[in-house]
Enzyme design. Structure first.
Site, short mmCIF file in Angstrom:
data_model
loop_
_atom_site.label_atom_id
_atom_site.label_comp_id
_atom_site.label_asym_id
_atom_site.label_seq_id
_atom_site.Cartn_x
_atom_site.Cartn_y
_atom_site.Cartn_z
N HIS A 68 -19.93 43.76 4.17
CA HIS A 68 -20.65 44.62 3.01
C HIS A 68 -21.28 45.90 3.48
O HIS A 68 -21.14 46.12 4.76
CB HIS A 68 -21.55 43.86 2.26
CG HIS A 68 -22.85 43.41 2.84
ND1 HIS A 68 -22.85 42.35 4.00
CD2 HIS A 68 -24.18 43.82 2.92
CE1 HIS A 68 -23.98 42.18 4.50
NE2 HIS A 68 -24.69 43.12 3.76
N HIS A 70 -24.22 47.61 3.69
CA HIS A 70 -25.60 47.56 4.50
C HIS A 70 -25.39 47.99 6.13
O HIS A 70 -24.42 47.44 6.82
CB HIS A 70 -26.28 46.34 4.47
CG HIS A 70 -27.07 45.88 3.06
ND1 HIS A 70 -27.40 44.73 2.71
CD2 HIS A 70 -27.73 46.99 2.17
CE1 HIS A 70 -28.07 45.07 1.68
NE2 HIS A 70 -28.22 46.19 1.11
N ASP A 72 -26.87 47.44 8.53
CA ASP A 72 -26.81 46.30 9.73
C ASP A 72 -25.56 45.75 9.88
O ASP A 72 -25.43 44.74 10.66
CB ASP A 72 -28.12 45.44 9.48
CG ASP A 72 -28.20 44.91 8.17
OD1 ASP A 72 -27.59 45.10 7.29
OD2 ASP A 72 -28.99 43.63 8.23
N HIS A 73 -24.75 45.83 8.84
CA HIS A 73 -23.41 45.16 8.95
C HIS A 73 -22.14 46.29 9.36
O HIS A 73 -21.08 45.91 9.54
CB HIS A 73 -23.26 44.26 7.80
CG HIS A 73 -23.91 43.38 7.54
ND1 HIS A 73 -23.65 41.98 8.00
CD2 HIS A 73 -25.40 43.10 7.31
CE1 HIS A 73 -24.54 41.20 7.73
NE2 HIS A 73 -25.52 41.86 7.31
N HIS A 157 -24.87 39.26 -3.36
CA HIS A 157 -25.59 39.84 -2.49
C HIS A 157 -25.89 41.37 -2.77
O HIS A 157 -26.78 42.08 -3.28
CB HIS A 157 -25.19 39.95 -0.95
CG HIS A 157 -25.98 40.60 0.05
ND1 HIS A 157 -27.57 40.21 0.46
CD2 HIS A 157 -25.90 41.42 1.09
CE1 HIS A 157 -28.00 40.93 1.15
NE2 HIS A 157 -26.91 41.68 1.65
N ASP A 178 -23.58 38.42 4.38
CA ASP A 178 -24.81 37.91 3.48
C ASP A 178 -24.25 37.62 2.28
O ASP A 178 -23.65 38.41 1.58
CB ASP A 178 -25.68 39.42 3.42
CG ASP A 178 -26.39 39.58 4.62
OD1 ASP A 178 -26.16 38.99 5.61
OD2 ASP A 178 -27.35 40.74 4.81
N GLU A 203 -24.80 33.10 7.35
CA GLU A 203 -26.09 33.76 7.66
C GLU A 203 -27.32 32.88 7.23
O GLU A 203 -27.08 31.92 6.65
CB GLU A 203 -26.38 34.97 6.71
CG GLU A 203 -26.46 34.59 5.06
CD GLU A 203 -27.63 35.45 4.51
OE1 GLU A 203 -28.63 35.68 4.92
OE2 GLU A 203 -27.43 35.73 3.30
N HIS A 414 -27.60 35.66 11.83
CA HIS A 414 -28.50 36.22 11.12
C HIS A 414 -29.65 35.50 10.49
O HIS A 414 -30.06 35.38 9.14
CB HIS A 414 -27.47 36.64 9.95
CG HIS A 414 -28.04 37.98 9.32
ND1 HIS A 414 -29.28 37.77 8.35
CD2 HIS A 414 -27.68 39.16 9.13
CE1 HIS A 414 -29.34 39.21 7.88
NE2 HIS A 414 -28.41 39.85 8.23
#
Lengths: 601, 865
Positions: A68, A70, A72-73, A157, A178, A203, A414
């Site tokens: 996705h 975000h 941090d991904h 998410h 996530d 996660e 995660h």
């Protein structure tokens, strides 16, 4: 035995940045390529030199999959593809592909704003990276190459978030990214097939939490905003442009409508239109309610929420402002915060986590005197609230997903180590499967059952059918007899007759023989008769014949009797049988060794 | 270290040493260590500056319940402190070193199982190993065996750190020793420091005979281990061999002659054994070792061998043309062919070969087995085989060829090699062949977007290298036009974008059509003028914003030539301009709007640098009209880069207006050196103008003109922008302007008096309101409230707010620009990433975590962003 190896470069026992390597069936896949916002040097990106020292990522990796948008991904993706050098395929869903560059651009702005930032990518690099992305549709199997296939599932998410199944031959891994298992105001819940993967990589952000119902949090949020507005205060909600901002907008919009409130709500930086554009474009990815009502009224066209202008912050009277970025580290949200911080009537609501070094982090930890540039100090008098609206599965949700997918092994990423440990125990206890939680840089290895595909002849299947019993069902394995032929790298199961025919061989009969000594003081024919009677009573349902040539036959088994020359009461029984009746043959020999019952006539 | 930090440090140590409290943020410890490293690098002694650290280390090391993260931090901190001989001595006297690095202690405490502790141990030791005393400690403590064991650790990170550490010991002390005997150059030492990012002792360490003996022992130990362990005990357990090959590659690439020779001598037999064992998983790492050994080794015999080995896979697949027919005898092609038959290893080997071909063609001609042109031919043949349009001429290898047909990896790698081969000697005659294969790739329906992108890149590079395009036949040109037309309307935006970018790049390449003829741009020479602009105009309407932006940039590049020549505008160009202004005001995406502003920047720049500013052609008047629109719309844009670009345009206008005036520093040179690496800098040359004489009236009218064009409004709105790069740029330009028109120096009073009459208007809303507020001309809250309600009731956005007129000079002087610049040049997290802030954060976070009245559900959980 074949093995699947999973090595997190990030998200192994932490929630910094996700980057997980999977080796399956000779293929290497990278799951997510996130960045850590807490650093401003190379440490914010995963260290790809662990994979290859020469920057030959394209050779090593077969594909990269992004779950996705975000950061941090996906935040390290342009660094990886354009600066380290990766030309292979990158997969993500359509919405992720559309929204990813917006967030990356947004973050690029922040890095330009900072000093001492090194090694950050340019707009051109973001574009060149996005051009390498192959979009995924939900539930569509995509063939990466001859052997590797992937399939995306809905993860909730954020808009476009996906779980992904990776398959090579009969081995498979599912990576959740996530996800959340309960629908929220704008998205649905995650869902997956009962696909029984060898490993489910999940996660575990909220591994030990059973979260209170979303309704409670929403009520709490609205109450706080309302109270603040009522006493004439201003409410600042720092957000990242896309994601929970939309959820909160819907929430406030509905509340304002219902309560007939007049205080203005603003959303900063023009990203509203853009965000709304994407929600409209990808309406199929939102939840059922939004899709249904979309025909009458677009949920994302707000009546009460207006675009923000920088001078509005100085307007007297109450207002609510959504401003970016979300951690109060630069830009508009920080500018507004500085203006409003001195008034205790005002309030700031932090709807997500803030990394160290940001104002958000400081005020969440209760600092009330902040040093600013130009040697000034900012007194924080406004009310600071933290309310996490991030959509992750809680412990219950994770267990629910395990029940859905029925994995053979579980692997947690995660999340924090201590919490993982707790959940691991619960999973192993409830599902009796192994649960791994490798730290970053450590490899979890899972051996899988080798599965060799075999063709089966139609004749053999028909014969099996003719014998009765249920129809063949892939989910109910059962034993079949046949001859396995290996020919030109393929395997075939056929009937033995067909095998003989195909291979041009003659059939030979194989008989086993066996001698059994028996104490029976009768004549040989009598003994044989006694044996006949005995067997008749024991083996019900078998064909037993007393033949005139002085033998007893049970199916293919022939029994003869002769006496020993020295001692006539010691009989020697000769048994012989064909290999098909081996079980019965050995049963009989064992039975007869025990002797005959005395009551026989 | 400042006093405040020094006073907080003891409490921070206390927090960290308290095993009951968890560390607040996973980056805090790393950042703390960064700070300590900085302090040490600045030449300070940590032990003297913060005596509390010693106590901290002892406390943590003795408390086996400490958090593994804190323990790891402590080990690394100790290493840092022992990096200088003095620090080392002191730590040893306190017997801290023995405790901290005592393996048995950690193993018995059961903490060694945590990879984070093993890493701390390795990295701590590595920091220490900067002087002979540390080497003695290392040898005497017998750490070498443990370190070698860690080389095959289950954790990738630990194993890699161990490898780095082994390389460090061998390389660092090799340098120290050679410096002791014959002096080592400063730059080499600096290189070493840079490579390892480690703290090195500033004084050259004293080298003794013992050091030399210890070093020899370490070298012997390590090389023997390499020799013994290189050969795998079982064919399936290759982990150790892989790790050792990695280490060898690392060492051979950097080691000086004596060490390298010694290493090679020791491991050659094992390497050969490994090669003959034929484990395909080891082929690539083995090739890395060969490359590394060759890197510092320039004798022709070895290089020639290495080149032959590298070219072998390409030679086998494309038919033996490169190495000659007798290659069979000496290169073991049989085993290579066997390896090439496996798809995975075939693709890897051919990719390594391709990656190295450009470099190979640049080696000495005597070393090359064939002229570079044959290598180009081979790569072209490989591309043909890959696309399935031709099969290998060698029948033996059709099986091998099957592995590369349709392989995206090989295609991309070969295209990259081909791109880089454009500059190899004597290959230009191949351009026609290269064109043919690239056009074929562009036309191929199976080519994926990345392959198409790379094909375009290769074309541009070859055209750029070949200034004479007469070798390109008309047929080829026609094919190119057709394929470009087709790809310009591809279904995939990625392909359309690459096509449009290609058109822009072509326009930027200048070629001569045939020798002696007039120079023109490549798009005209190859596509014949009529194709480019219509395609680009079409692309302005594209549904994808990236394509629209690329089209705008490409149009600017295409038109630059005619702007320079001062040619009259065509109808077509005028239409393009109105479309661009439409995009600036209406496009929902930032990329096309940024490109529009840049289009006008390059138009303004190409025009003004080649034609006199007074010439008032229709083209100039249209441009100036547009500039006004761009300034007003661009500075009100929502995208920060549009705003920055708009300020660049404003800068060009200021340059034009004032460059003739005394005191004007063009391009704000004063700040250029401070410019952020990612700040947008146009590549024009800046020169300091030293024009003398007073042009009071001139300044006045120029200033009035600049105000009228909207430059001042753009600068003022930028100044109060929330995006710092915008505010910073505006602030610098305003200061430059102030220095020119109303300098505070005494001698310029005359000029000031005249220019003071020039004024500008500040609206009562938006940025105007903010500027008014800074100027202290703000209305009372009550009046504002009335405004706001009037605004609301009228419903119109531009309803309320009276405007005020102020003198430009007064504004420039009263805004406190110098103080603002001061604040703006510090970044937004300048304060928040300071050591003091870090220490405060650690303290308050630990307080917050242990706060008794945290409500359930209120806990801040690290989730995502």
């Amino acid at each position: 035995m074949p093995e699947i190896k999973v090595t997190p470069l990030g998200a192994g026992q932490d929630v910094g940045r996700s980057c997980i390597l999977v080796s399956i069936g000779g293929k290497n896949i990278m799951l997510d390529c996130g960045m850590h916002m807490g650093y401003n040097d190379d440490r914010r990106f995963p260290d790809f030199s662990y994979i290859t020292q020469n920057g030959r990522l394209t050779e090593f990796l077969d594909c990269v999959i992004i779950s996705h948008f975000h950061l941090d991904h996906c935040g390290a993706l342009p660094f990886m593809s354009e600066m380290v050098g990766y030309d292979g395929p990158i997969y993500m869903t359509h919405p992720t592909k559309a929204i990813c560059p917006i967030l990356l651009e947004d973050f690029r702005k922040i890095t330009v704003d900072k000093k001492g930032e090194t090694n950050f990518f340019t707009s051109q690099m973001i574009k060149d990276c996005m051009k390498k992305v192959v979009p995924l549709n939900l539930h569509q199997t995509v063939q990466v190459d001859d052997e590797l296939e992937i399939k995306a599932y809905y993860a909730g998410h954020v808009l476009g978030a996906a779980m992904v199944q990776i398959k090579v031959g009969s081995e498979s891994v599912v990576y959740t990214g996530d996800y959340n298992m309960t629908p929220d105001r704008h998205l649905g819940a995650a869902w997956i097939d009962k696909c029984r993967p060898d490993i489910l990589i999940s996660e575990s952000t909220y591994a030990t939490t059973i979260r209170d119902s979303k309704r409670c949090r929403e009520r709490d949020f609205l109450k706080k905003v309302h109270e603040s507005i009522e006493r004439g205060g201003k409410v600042l909600i720092p957000v990242f442009a896309l994601g929970r901002a939309q959820e909160l907008c819907i929430l406030l919009e509905t509340f304002w409508e219902r309560m007939n409130l007049k205080a203005p709500i603003y959303f900063s930086t023009g990203l509203t239109e853009k965000a709304n554009h994407y929600y409209k474009l990808f309406i199929t990815w939102t939840n059922q309610k939004i899709r249904k009502t979309f025909v009458q009224r677009n949920m994302f066209e707000f009546k009460h929420i207006k675009a923000f202008d920088r001078s509005y912050a100085d307007n007297p009277g109450p207002m609510v402002v959504f401003a970016t970025p979300g951690m109060l580290h630069a830009g508009q949200s920080l500018q507004i915060f500085k203006k409003w911080a001195g008034n205790e009537k005002n309030m700031v609501i932090m709807p997500g986590y803030c990394v160290q070094g940001t104002i958000g982090h400081k005020i969440l930890n209760g600092q009330r005197k902040l040093e600013m540039e130009g040697r000034s100090t900012l007194d924080v008098k406004l009310q600071v609230e933290y309310m996490s609206f991030s959509a992750h599965a809680d412990a219950k949700g994770i267990m629910q997903l395990i029940r859905m997918a029925e994995p053979r092994n579980m692997l947690l990423v995660h999340g924090e180590a201590v919490k993982m440990e707790f959940l691991k125990g619960k999973i192993e206890q409830e599902f009796s499967i192994d649960c791994h939680m490798p730290a970053n840089g450590e490899t979890a290895t899972v051996t899988t059952n080798p599965s060799v595909p075999v063709d089966i002849s139609l004749n053999l299947l028909k014969r099996e059918m003719a014998l009765g019993g249920p129809l063949p069902d892939p989910k109910r394995p059962r034993t079949m007899h046949g001859t396995l032929i290996m020919k030109e790298n393929s395997l075939k199961l056929v009937s033995s007759e067909q095998a003989l025919k195909e291979l041009g061989l003659n059939e030979h009969q194989l008989r086993f023989t066996c001698r059994v000594q028996l104490q029976d003081p009768h004549s040989d024919p009598d003994t044989l008769n006694r044996i006949y009677t005995h067997l008749k009573s024991v083996l019900k349902g078998y064909t037993i014949q007393h033949l005139p040539d002085g033998t007893v036959m049970v199916e293919s088994i022939v029994i003869k009797v002769s006496s020993s020359a020295e001692d006539t009461s010691t009989k020697v029984l000769l048994l012989s049988w064909s290999y098909q009746d081996e079980d019965l043959g050995s049963f009989l020999s064992t039975l007869l060794k025990k002797g005959l019952p005395s009551g026989l006539c | 270290m400042d006093r405040e930090c020094a006073s907080l440090l003891p409490s921070v140590c206390e927090v960290l040493a308290d095993s009951g409290r968890s560390v607040p943020d996973d980056t805090s410890l790393e950042k703390l260590l960064d700070w300590f490293t900085e302090l040490t690098e600045a030449g300070g002694s940590l032990l003297e500056a913060c005596p509390c650290l010693l106590k901290f280390i002892s406390t943590v090391v003795h408390n086996t319940a400490s958090d593994p993260g804190v323990l790891s931090f402590t080990l690394r901190l100790t290493g840092l402190m022992a990096a200088t001989e003095d620090g080392f001595k002191m730590l040893q006297e306190q017997s801290v070193l023995n405790q901290v690095f005592n393996l048995q202690h950690w193993q018995e405490a059961g903490l060694w199982d945590d990879p984070c502790l093993r890493i701390g141990w390795i990295q701590g030791l590595r920091s220490t190993l900067q002087h002979p005393k540390a080497l003695r400690f290392f040898v005497q403590s017998d750490f070498i065996d443990s370190l070698l064991q860690l080389q095959t650790d289950t954790s990738l990170f630990v194993a890699s750190a161990a490898n780095q550490m082994l390389a460090h010991i061998l390389l660092f002390f090799q340098k120290v020793l050679s410096a002791g005997s014959n002096g080592v150059s400063k730059t080499e030492e600096e290189d070493e420091r840079r490579i390892h990012h480690s703290v090195t002792d500033l004084e050259p360490p004293a080298v003794t005979m013992e050091t030399s003996a210890e070093y020899s022992a370490v070298v012997k130990g390590i090389s023997e281990y390499l020799k013994e362990s290189l050969i795998p005990k079982e064919k399936t357990k290759l982990h150790q061999s892989l790790q050792i090959l990695k280490l060898l590659a690392l060492l051979l690439a950097q080691a000086g002659p004596p060490l390298r020779d010694k290493l090679l001598q020791t491991v050659t037999d094992s390497l050969e054994q490994l090669v003959t064992a034929g484990c395909s998983r080891l082929t690539l790492p083995l090739m890395d070792v060969i490359l590394a050994a060759n890197r510092g080794h320039h004798d022709t015999v070895h290089t020639a061998r290495a080149v032959r080995i590298l070219l072998l896979p390409l030679d086998i697949i494309t038919g033996p043309t490169l190495l000659g027919t007798n290659a069979t005898a000496d290169e073991h092609p049989f085993s290579v062919v066997e390896q090439l038959k496996s798809k995975t290893s075939c693709i890897s080997m051919i990719c390594v070969c391709l990656t190295n071909t450009p470099q190979i063609t640049l080696t000495l001609p005597g070393v090359l087995p064939c002229p570079p042109v044959l290598i180009v031919t081979a790569v072209v043949s490989l591309l043909r085989i890959c696309s399935g349009t031709s099969s290998s001429s060698s029948t033996v290898c059709s099986e091998v060829c099957r592995n590369v047909i349709g392989s995206g990896k090989v295609q991309k790698c070969a295209l990259e090699a081909l791109t880089a081969l454009n500059s190899s000697p004597g290959v230009k005659e191949k351009i026609s062949e290269v064109f043919t294969i690239l056009i074929q790739y562009l036309d191929n329906p199976d080519s994926d977007p990345t392959v198409l992108h790379k094909s375009y890149q290769a074309l541009v590079k070859w055209i750029r290298a070949c200034t004479d395009l007469s070798l390109i036949t008309d047929q080829l040109r026609q094919d190119l036009v057709e394929v470009v037309r087709k790809r310009a309307c591809d279904m995939r935006w990625e392909v359309r974008d690459s096509t449009v970018e290609f058109l822009g790049h072509l326009a930027g390449v200048h070629v001569s059509v045939s020798s002696g003829e007039e120079v023109c741009d490549a798009s005209e020479a190859l596509l014949g003028g009529c194709c480019t602009t219509p395609l680009l105009r079409e692309a302005l309407q594209d549904t994808e914003s990236y394509v629209r932006a690329s089209a705008i940039s490409a149009l600017a590049k295409t038109l630059t030539h005619s702007w320079r020549q001062g040619a009259a505008l065509t109808q077509d160009q005028t239409e393009i301009v109105s479309r661009l202004l439409e995009i600036l005001s209406q496009d929902t995406e930032g990329f096309p709007r940024r490109a529009v502003v840049q289009y006008f920047i390059s138009w303004f720049f190409s025009r003004s640098s080649h034609s006199p500013p007074s010439s008032s052609t229709s083209s100039t008047s249209l441009l100036m009209e547009c500039v006004r629109t761009v300034l007003s719309q661009g500075s009100a844009d929502l995208d920060w880069e549009v705003k920055v670009h708009t300020l660049e345009l404003a800068e060009l206008l200021l340059d034009q207006a004032f460059s003739a005036h005394r005191g004007y520093r063009k391009g704000s040179d004063a700040h250029r050196a401070l410019q952020h690496p990612y700040g947008v800098v146009s590549d024009q040359a800046y020169a300091l103008h030293t024009h003398t004489g007073t042009h009071t009236e001139g300044v006045q009218s120029d200033l009035a003109h600049v105000v009228e064009q909207g430059v001042i409004s753009a600068l003022l709105s930028g100044l109060v922008d929330c995006d710092r790069p915008v505010a910073l740029k505006a602030c610098r330009l305003l200061i430059t302007l102030r220095e020119t028109i109303c300098p505070l120096s005494l001698g310029a009073l005359d000029a000031t008096a005249a220019t003071a009459t020039v004024s500008c208007e500040l609206l009562g809303r938006g940025w105007g309101q903010e500027i008014t507020k800074i100027l202290g001309m703000e209305k009372s809250d009550r009046a504002r409230e009335a405004d706001v309600s009037a605004q609301r009731s009228s419903g119109a956005a531009d309803g309320g707010g009276d405007s005020v007129t102020v003198s430009v000079c007064e504004v420039l002087r009263s805004l406190g620009l110098d103080e603002r610049l001061d604040v703006l040049t510090q970044s937004s997290d300048h304060i928040h990433n300071s050591p003091l802030s870090l220490l405060q954060d650690i303290l308050t976070a630990s307080g917050a975590h242990t706060h008794p009245d945290t409500k359930p559900g209120q806990e801040v959980i690290v989730d995502c962003y």
